[in-house]
Scaffold this active site. Structure first.
Site, PDB file in Angstrom:
ATOM      1  N   SER A   1      20.747  35.431  23.765  1.00  0.00           N
ATOM      2  CA  SER A   1      22.308  35.055  23.955  1.00  0.00           C
ATOM      3  C   SER A   1      22.811  35.620  22.711  1.00  0.00           C
ATOM      4  O   SER A   1      24.009  35.841  22.632  1.00  0.00           O
ATOM      5  CB  SER A   1      22.519  33.672  24.128  1.00  0.00           C
ATOM      6  OG  SER A   1      22.243  33.354  25.301  1.00  0.00           O
TER       7      SER A   1
ATOM      8  N   SER B   1      24.769  34.990  26.017  1.00  0.00           N
ATOM      9  CA  SER B   1      25.962  34.019  26.177  1.00  0.00           C
ATOM     10  C   SER B   1      26.971  33.972  25.092  1.00  0.00           C
ATOM     11  O   SER B   1      28.125  33.728  25.357  1.00  0.00           O
ATOM     12  CB  SER B   1      25.477  32.661  26.491  1.00  0.00           C
ATOM     13  OG  SER B   1      25.006  32.024  25.296  1.00  0.00           O
TER      14      SER B   1
ATOM     15  N   LYS C   1      30.326  30.479  17.246  1.00  0.00           N
ATOM     16  CA  LYS C   1      30.467  30.325  18.775  1.00  0.00           C
ATOM     17  C   LYS C   1      30.672  28.581  18.749  1.00  0.00           C
ATOM     18  O   LYS C   1      30.272  28.026  18.131  1.00  0.00           O
ATOM     19  CB  LYS C   1      28.497  30.555  19.263  1.00  0.00           C
ATOM     20  CG  LYS C   1      28.490  30.421  20.544  1.00  0.00           C
ATOM     21  CD  LYS C   1      27.130  30.675  20.735  1.00  0.00           C
ATOM     22  CE  LYS C   1      26.526  30.787  22.476  1.00  0.00           C
ATOM     23  NZ  LYS C   1      25.474  31.250  22.541  1.00  0.00           N
TER      24      LYS C   1
END
Lengths: 425, 92
Positions: free
Chosen positions: A129, A105, A30
């Site tokens: 997330s 997310s 990420k």
């Protein structure tokens, strides 16, 4: 390979060690996790050119274990979103259905694993997330107990809530990745000794005979009918395998979304004050007064949702409102923690649908922020209580959209939830 | 139904505290959305007082000098530097 789902912000290879438990495996990371020499944007215009001078602890642990990092994945800006649509680098699409969001997310991380662009991925989970995109893309995601995994090198959004966690096609795969990243780190004073020398992968057996599974009614009642139907079928699978299903009540979780957003926004308003365009990020210029220069670059280079959370957090902490919002949110957090502790006196794990809804279509949820926040009802209580949780694919809706089952365990009960989740995946 | 009357001036005040420039359109939109969101946050008033032991305690240790980023690395991402320092706008 073309990035068909816009899962990556940056596709660049970082080679790992020649041997190790992840030798030959590819991992997507990420884009809020620092990689030395490879830009780390947090999905924001503000950090479009930011190149970290050091690796996050989890990144060095991956490469030391032999993993090859294949790129940095798309995300809601600074982790603020449930759909990956707030990224400054465009939305990621769901590999299961191109018209739908991958969740957020960590949407790029889940999409990369679901599409086979990487064997594994790392995400971060502040209020769901990792688990939300895992559920929406039909993969496995783990949010570890607070303090199990080092946050050194993770660009902070809400420090007291977030953990880095693994995504993988299987429970065993996610557990293998967790084994590599878990354990104490001198660079993160909140890490604990739990997780040193762990073997979570060995626990992924699906042995639930005699296990007591609690179902908090408050977190099932609000779910869509199709989600509920898949969830009930999953519970039947647990019954058939010898588990006992028991209803439990967690009255505090009705306040979970409010408490979570007040605390997360308050921490965000303070954390993101660092983005003033002086030490890194986009400069607001050198003319005029410093406050004007800071306000200008923040206006230009932060997105709508990020500004909304900074402003609401600033409001919640401002004179006259602190007691009403922030202090009450902390009371609610303590209550949620006690509620879970009470439940775990009677049951071994708790089960809920990971998300109360099916993956929305792109563009459907961007205009009403409160509605988007309410989608997090089942995931945020876990962060408020610092507990471990896993999302595992439980089945599909009539249209073939994935539904995730969330299993929550007691503090440092990763082995228990990994073992139980392995029944399904 | 809303107790949370967030008017445009209040949004501007908070934006000023947070150092974020807003145009009039932003201010109007945020004022509407904040009313909804703060209404939801106000449910926290119903939360009872909870007696909880603090989970975290401060742990102290003496400072030790260790290796860290050198000056050049620390300045690498700065939009502008001068004589080995960060360069910022005027503080006046």
């Amino acid at each position: 390979m073309a990035d068909a789902h816009n899962a990556f912000v940056t596709e660049e290879t970082i080679e790992g060690a020649d041997s190790g438990p992840l030798a030959g495996a590819t991992v997507a990371v990420k884009d809020n996790i620092s990689t030395e020499g490879v830009r780390t944007t947090c999905g924001s215009e503000m950090l479009a050119e930011y190149v970290p001078p050091y690796d996050a602890t989890v990144v060095s642990r991956l490469t030391d274990a032999g993993a090859t990092i294949v790129g940095k994945t798309n995300m809601d800006e600074f982790g603020m979103g449930t759909t990956t649509e707030t990224s400054a680098f465009g939305a990621t699409t769901n590999p299961v259905d191109e018209e739908r969001v991958p969740g957020g997310s960590s949407g790029g991380s889940a999409a990369a694993v679901a599409a086979g662009d990487a064997d594994y991925a790392l995400g971060s989970d502040t209020g769901g997330s990792v688990r939300c995109p895992a559920a929406f893309c039909g993969v496995v995601g783990i949010k570890p107990t607070y303090g199990l995994v080092s946050r050194y090198g993770l660009v902070a959004y809400a420090n007291s809530l977030e953990q880095i966690g693994p995504l993988a096609p299987t429970v065993e795969g996610a557990a293998e990745l967790l084994d590599v990243i878990a354990g104490p780190d001198e660079h993160d004073a909140t890490t604990r000794d739990a997780g040193a020398g762990s073997d979570y992968a060995a626990a992924a057996n699906g042995d639930v005979d005699g296990l007591t599974v609690g179902v908090p009614t408050e977190l099932v009642e609000g779910a869509d009918d199709e989600v509920r139907a898949v969830f009930e079928d999953a519970l039947d699978a647990y019954r058939d395998a010898g588990a006992e299903i028991e209803e439990v009540s967690l009255p505090s979780v009705e306040y979970g979304v409010a408490a979570y957003y007040v605390i997360a926004m308050s921490e965000a308003s303070s954390n993101l004050a660092r983005f003033d365009g002086v030490r890194y990020g986009e400069s607001g210029g050198f003319e005029g007064n410093w406050n004007e220069s800071f306000a200008e670059t923040r206006a230009e280079n932060l997105g709508d949702e990020v500004k909304r959370r900074i402003l609401l957090g600033t409001y919640a902490l401002s004179a006259g409102y602190h007691d009403k919002y922030y202090k009450q949110a902390q009371e609610a957090r303590a209550w949620v923690r006690q509620d879970f502790e009470g439940a775990f006196e009677d049951v071994d794990v708790l089960a809920t649908p990971t998300m109360p809804v099916l993956p929305p279509k792109l563009g459907e949820s961007v205009d009403d922020p409160l509605q988007m926040y309410l989608m997090d009802a089942n995931t945020v209580p876990v962060n408020l209580a610092n507990l471990p949780a896993i999302s595992v694919p439980a089945g599909e809706s009539s249209e073939g959209l994935p539904v995730g089952l969330q299993l929550v365990g007691p503090t440092f009960g990763e082995e228990t939830i990994i073992d139980a989740a392995a029944l399904l995946g | 139904m809303s107790d949370s009357t967030v008017d445009a001036d209040e949004v501007r005040h908070v934006a000023d505290l947070a150092r974020v420039d807003l145009d009039d359109e932003d201010v109007g939109r945020y004022a509407d959305q904040f009313a909804d969101i703060l209404d939801h946050f106000e449910t926290l008033e119903e939360v009872p007082d909870v007696e909880a032991e603090p989970e975290l305690v401060n742990v102290m240790r003496p400072d030790e000098v260790e290796e860290s980023l050198d000056q050049d690395e620390a300045l690498e991402n700065a939009p502008e530097t001068e004589d080995g320092f960060f360069k910022g706008p005027k503080v006046s």
